[in-house]
Motif scaffolding. Structure first.
Motif, short mmCIF file in Angstrom:
data_model
loop_
_atom_site.label_atom_id
_atom_site.label_comp_id
_atom_site.label_asym_id
_atom_site.label_seq_id
_atom_site.Cartn_x
_atom_site.Cartn_y
_atom_site.Cartn_z
N ALA A 95 -13.61 -57.35 -45.49
CA ALA A 95 -14.84 -57.91 -45.77
C ALA A 95 -15.48 -59.12 -44.93
O ALA A 95 -16.24 -59.16 -44.35
N THR A 96 -14.84 -60.27 -45.09
CA THR A 96 -15.31 -61.46 -44.27
C THR A 96 -15.57 -61.25 -43.03
O THR A 96 -16.41 -61.58 -42.36
N ASN A 97 -14.39 -61.03 -42.24
CA ASN A 97 -14.63 -60.89 -40.71
C ASN A 97 -15.46 -59.72 -40.43
O ASN A 97 -16.23 -60.08 -39.41
N PRO A 98 -15.43 -58.32 -40.90
CA PRO A 98 -16.14 -57.57 -40.42
C PRO A 98 -17.86 -57.79 -40.79
O PRO A 98 -18.70 -57.58 -40.04
N ALA A 99 -18.09 -58.81 -42.12
CA ALA A 99 -19.45 -58.98 -42.20
C ALA A 99 -19.98 -60.14 -40.98
O ALA A 99 -21.25 -60.02 -40.88
N ILE A 100 -19.19 -61.00 -40.39
CA ILE A 100 -19.71 -61.84 -39.50
C ILE A 100 -19.70 -61.59 -38.08
O ILE A 100 -19.99 -62.20 -37.31
N ASN A 101 -18.56 -60.54 -37.99
CA ASN A 101 -18.30 -60.16 -36.39
C ASN A 101 -18.68 -58.69 -36.11
O ASN A 101 -18.16 -57.56 -36.70
N PRO A 102 -19.93 -58.39 -35.73
CA PRO A 102 -20.35 -57.28 -35.41
C PRO A 102 -19.64 -56.48 -34.28
O PRO A 102 -19.74 -55.16 -34.16
N LYS A 103 -18.75 -57.12 -33.63
CA LYS A 103 -17.79 -56.46 -32.58
C LYS A 103 -16.74 -55.65 -33.07
O LYS A 103 -15.80 -55.15 -32.28
N ILE A 104 -16.33 -55.96 -34.36
CA ILE A 104 -15.10 -55.48 -34.69
C ILE A 104 -14.95 -53.96 -34.61
O ILE A 104 -16.08 -53.31 -34.95
N PRO A 105 -14.10 -53.48 -33.85
CA PRO A 105 -13.96 -51.93 -33.57
C PRO A 105 -13.47 -50.98 -34.73
O PRO A 105 -13.12 -49.98 -34.53
N TYR A 106 -13.89 -51.29 -35.84
CA TYR A 106 -13.59 -50.52 -37.02
C TYR A 106 -14.76 -50.61 -38.07
O TYR A 106 -15.29 -51.61 -38.32
N ASN A 107 -15.00 -49.55 -38.87
CA ASN A 107 -16.02 -49.65 -40.05
C ASN A 107 -15.29 -49.77 -41.14
O ASN A 107 -14.42 -48.84 -41.38
N THR A 108 -15.43 -50.79 -41.80
CA THR A 108 -14.67 -51.00 -43.08
C THR A 108 -14.79 -49.86 -44.19
O THR A 108 -13.98 -49.81 -44.89
N LEU A 109 -15.96 -49.64 -44.22
CA LEU A 109 -16.42 -48.80 -45.41
C LEU A 109 -15.94 -47.04 -45.11
O LEU A 109 -16.08 -46.08 -45.90
N THR A 110 -15.83 -46.68 -43.65
CA THR A 110 -15.59 -45.24 -43.47
C THR A 110 -14.26 -45.00 -42.87
O THR A 110 -13.93 -43.96 -42.32
N ASP A 111 -13.59 -45.97 -41.97
CA ASP A 111 -12.55 -45.61 -41.16
C ASP A 111 -11.29 -45.87 -41.85
O ASP A 111 -10.10 -45.99 -41.26
N PHE A 112 -11.14 -45.89 -43.39
CA PHE A 112 -9.83 -46.04 -44.06
C PHE A 112 -9.92 -45.27 -45.17
O PHE A 112 -10.94 -45.00 -45.68
N THR A 113 -8.73 -45.03 -45.82
CA THR A 113 -8.48 -44.42 -46.90
C THR A 113 -7.78 -45.60 -48.06
O THR A 113 -6.79 -45.73 -47.77
N PRO A 114 -8.69 -46.12 -48.90
CA PRO A 114 -8.09 -46.88 -49.86
C PRO A 114 -7.27 -46.37 -50.91
O PRO A 114 -7.27 -45.13 -51.36
N VAL A 115 -5.95 -46.93 -51.25
CA VAL A 115 -4.73 -46.14 -51.87
C VAL A 115 -4.67 -46.94 -53.24
O VAL A 115 -4.97 -46.41 -54.33
N ILE A 116 -4.57 -48.43 -53.06
CA ILE A 116 -4.53 -49.16 -54.43
C ILE A 116 -4.61 -50.78 -53.99
O ILE A 116 -4.18 -51.16 -53.00
N ASN A 117 -5.23 -51.50 -55.14
CA ASN A 117 -5.31 -52.82 -55.16
C ASN A 117 -4.01 -53.34 -55.63
O ASN A 117 -3.86 -53.29 -56.94
N VAL A 118 -2.96 -53.86 -55.20
CA VAL A 118 -1.76 -54.45 -55.56
C VAL A 118 -1.95 -55.54 -56.32
O VAL A 118 -1.50 -55.64 -57.56
N ALA A 119 -2.59 -56.72 -55.81
CA ALA A 119 -2.47 -58.03 -56.39
C ALA A 119 -4.00 -58.77 -56.10
O ALA A 119 -4.45 -58.41 -54.99
N ALA A 120 -4.30 -59.78 -56.65
CA ALA A 120 -5.37 -60.55 -56.23
C ALA A 120 -4.83 -61.99 -56.36
O ALA A 120 -4.03 -62.51 -57.66
N THR A 121 -5.35 -63.03 -55.90
CA THR A 121 -5.04 -64.30 -55.65
C THR A 121 -6.29 -65.19 -56.03
O THR A 121 -7.31 -65.22 -55.38
N PRO A 122 -6.22 -65.95 -57.08
CA PRO A 122 -7.21 -67.21 -57.18
C PRO A 122 -7.57 -67.97 -55.97
O PRO A 122 -6.56 -68.31 -55.33
#
Length: 320
Positions: A95-122
């Motif tokens: 999210a944050t790095n892809p949002a600020i860096n247009p040169k990142i060589p992958y598309n966060t929303l289309t180049d991955f298959t999400p499986v599960i969110n394991v945990a989150a940290t405050p």
């Protein structure tokens, strides 16, 4: 022709189902896009061994840091979509790095298959005790009375700490100078030393300093007040609900993974997360156990990316 197409589709479905039933038949790689020792690495190693037992094959954790998670995420995106090369997804890498860096060589929303969110940290907004304010109200009043006078430390440009603080600035109409460091450790050390008065950091790394009263916590990004910081309000409580965003640690693979394999992995991780010993080890890092569906995790990734892309545009942020 129609008969051939139908037969081909039928064979493809049968083949996919058969593959999923036999999967896995060899060890699975779980790539952590950061160096060993951080919360991302800890979460991966906590679930790897029990997940391997559940699946009947070893889950081997590998670390490949660089670029705020970009290097490792790129490797995962380019892997074969067979379920044997998975990666840990973080807000920084998706999210944050892809949002600020247009040169990142992958598309966060289309180049991955999400499986599960394991945990989150405050996340926690903290200040040096000598700075002056004693709570969020007095902190914000001080910032508004002296626009541009103060600065905040982060783990680096494009990371969640940087972008979350920029969201805070945008919503409160304040200006605080960003001081990027090469990691959370140096940023914390300088805030504790008083070189920089403000930091917004993941709770696990900041908490020891807060407990020692070397930092003063004034707001947390969490669904509700935390047991370890019962007197510290959430951002929602202080009227800044959009800042109430946690860092997540999920599992994803390259695009095109068979649904049956994704579902099998999701179910196995959920079962692992029901183990009280596993839950305790995750919660001991200051994290909250999540364990959602692939579809819910995909929605979370998109929501985080959309939020930070808007922050980048409204704050006119660049990597320079």
């Amino acid at each position: 022709m129609k008969r051939r197409i139908c037969l081909g589709l039928a064979f493809a479905i049968v083949g996919s189902t058969a593959f999923a039933q036999s999967y896995p038949t060899k060890p699975i790689k779980l790539l952590v896009p950061f160096a060993p020792g951080g919360t991302t690495d800890i979460i991966a190693r906590v679930i790897a061994e029990p997940l391997g037992r559940e699946l009947g094959q070893s889950v081997i954790v590998e670390n490949k840091g660089g670029g705020g998670g970009i290097v490792g995420a790129l490797e995962t995106s380019r892997a074969a979509p067979d379920g044997y090369s998975l990666g840990i997804a973080t807000v920084s890498s998706t999210a944050t790095n892809p949002a600020i860096n247009p040169k990142i060589p992958y598309n966060t929303l289309t180049d991955f298959t999400p499986v599960i969110n394991v945990a989150a940290t405050p996340n926690v907004l903290a200040i040096n005790p000598k700075f002056g304010p004693t709570d969020h109200k007095s902190f914000l009043a001080m910032l508004k009375a002296s626009q541009g006078k103060y600065s905040y430390a982060s783990s680096g440009t494009g990371g969640i700490q940087h972008m979350l603080m920029e969201l805070y600035k945008n919503l409160t109409g304040t200006f605080i100078t960003h001081i990027p460091y090469r990691g959370a450790g140096p940023a914390l050390n300088d805030t504790v030393a008083g070189q920089v008065p403000i930091i917004l950091d993941n709770l696990p790394s900041a908490l020891p300093f807060i407990k020692d009263k070397r930092l003063l916590a004034i707001a947390v990004a969490a669904p509700q007040r935390l047991e370890v910081l019962p007197d510290v309000p959430t951002f929602k409580e202080v009227g800044l609900e959009p800042v109430n965003r946690m860092a997540f640690y999920g599992i994803l693979g390259p695009k095109g993974m068979p649904k049956e394999v994704v579902d099998k992995l999701n179910a196995a991780v959920k079962k692992v997360l029901q183990d009280p010993a596993v839950r305790k080890r995750i919660e001991d890092t200051g994290s909250l156990v999540i364990g959602n569906s692939p579809e819910e995790f995909a929605q979370q990734i998109k929501a985080e990316y959309d939020v930070y892309r808007k922050v980048v545009m409204e704050q006119k942020l660049t990597l320079e």
